[in-house]
Write a protein that holds these residues in place. Structure first.
Motif, short mmCIF file in Angstrom:
data_model
loop_
_atom_site.label_atom_id
_atom_site.label_comp_id
_atom_site.label_asym_id
_atom_site.label_seq_id
_atom_site.Cartn_x
_atom_site.Cartn_y
_atom_site.Cartn_z
N ARG A 90 0.87 -1.17 0.00
CA ARG A 90 0.00 0.00 0.00
C ARG A 90 0.90 1.22 0.00
O ARG A 90 1.91 1.25 0.70
CB ARG A 90 -0.90 0.02 1.23
CG ARG A 90 -1.85 -1.15 1.34
CD ARG A 90 -2.77 -1.34 0.14
NE ARG A 90 -3.68 -0.25 -0.06
CZ ARG A 90 -5.01 -0.37 -0.09
NH1 ARG A 90 -5.57 -1.54 0.09
NH2 ARG A 90 -5.76 0.69 -0.29
N THR A 114 -4.02 -4.11 5.54
CA THR A 114 -5.21 -3.27 5.33
C THR A 114 -5.54 -2.47 6.59
O THR A 114 -5.75 -1.25 6.53
CB THR A 114 -6.41 -4.12 4.90
OG1 THR A 114 -6.07 -4.76 3.65
CG2 THR A 114 -7.65 -3.28 4.71
N THR A 115 -5.57 -3.13 7.72
CA THR A 115 -5.85 -2.44 8.98
C THR A 115 -4.77 -1.41 9.26
O THR A 115 -5.05 -0.29 9.71
CB THR A 115 -5.92 -3.46 10.14
OG1 THR A 115 -6.94 -4.42 9.83
CG2 THR A 115 -6.21 -2.79 11.46
N TYR A 117 -2.75 0.27 7.11
CA TYR A 117 -2.79 1.49 6.30
C TYR A 117 -4.00 2.35 6.66
O TYR A 117 -3.90 3.58 6.65
CB TYR A 117 -2.71 1.18 4.80
CG TYR A 117 -4.01 1.16 4.06
CD1 TYR A 117 -4.63 2.34 3.65
CD2 TYR A 117 -4.64 -0.04 3.76
CE1 TYR A 117 -5.83 2.32 2.97
CE2 TYR A 117 -5.84 -0.06 3.10
CZ TYR A 117 -6.43 1.12 2.70
OH TYR A 117 -7.62 1.09 2.04
N GLN A 118 -5.12 1.74 7.00
CA GLN A 118 -6.29 2.53 7.40
C GLN A 118 -6.03 3.31 8.68
O GLN A 118 -6.38 4.49 8.79
CB GLN A 118 -7.52 1.62 7.56
CG GLN A 118 -8.01 1.07 6.24
CD GLN A 118 -9.04 -0.03 6.39
OE1 GLN A 118 -9.16 -0.67 7.43
NE2 GLN A 118 -9.80 -0.27 5.34
N MET A 121 -3.69 6.24 7.91
CA MET A 121 -4.39 7.35 7.26
C MET A 121 -5.15 8.19 8.30
O MET A 121 -5.08 9.41 8.28
CB MET A 121 -5.38 6.81 6.22
CG MET A 121 -4.73 6.11 5.04
SD MET A 121 -3.99 7.22 3.86
CE MET A 121 -5.42 8.00 3.19
N THR A 122 -5.82 7.52 9.22
CA THR A 122 -6.56 8.23 10.27
C THR A 122 -5.60 9.02 11.16
O THR A 122 -5.86 10.20 11.48
CB THR A 122 -7.38 7.23 11.11
OG1 THR A 122 -8.30 6.57 10.24
CG2 THR A 122 -8.12 7.92 12.24
#
Length: 140
Positions: A90, A114-115, A117-118, A121-122
């Motif tokens: 990512r 996935t967790t 990168y999310q 971002m936050t």
């Protein structure tokens, strides 16, 4: 454990990792790359590709770059088609220290890519604050 690659202009990546080590201690399974004046862009692209391959131990790689649509970002994005069959990664632009800290925190708790990168971002978005606005919130 996902690998982490920090790619920036100049020495920013090394400086961010130096700051991170003061806060969190020494880390492993990461690499930094800095684009410098006079660097050959195709060689820089090859370094990014090689770094992603080296860091991917089967859990993917989080690639953090400094600026959207600038050379480090563009070169990391160009690697996608060459690597997507064998390597999951990512790519996030606009990296700041809260994002980097969150990336390593997420990795420590075993989050998947996935967790991870999310959450990064936050953290990046929520890490941007202005003093007077924050003081007004506290006094309200």
């Amino acid at each position: 454990m996902a690998g982490i690659l920090v790619v920036t202009h100049g020495e920013m990546a090394n400086g961010m990792m130096d700051s991170l080590s003061l806060i969190m201690g020494e880390q492993s399974d990461y690499l930094t790359l800095g684009l410098k004046h006079g660097d050959d862009i195709s060689e820089f692209n090859e370094k990014i590709q090689a770094s992603i391959v080296e860091l991917d131990k089967g859990k993917g790689v989080l690639v953090l770059v400094d600026l959207l649509s600038a050379s480090p970002y563009n070169q990391a994005a160009m690697c996608f088609n060459k690597l997507k069959e064998q390597h999951d990664y990512r790519l996030i632009a606009g990296t700041n220290l809260p994002m980097l800290i969150e990336a390593f925190n997420q990795r420590m708790i075993g989050a998947d890519l996935t967790t991870m990168y999310q959450a990064v971002m936050t953290a990046g978005k929520e890490g941007i604050k202005e003093f007077l606005e924050e003081m007004n919130k506290m006094n309200a």
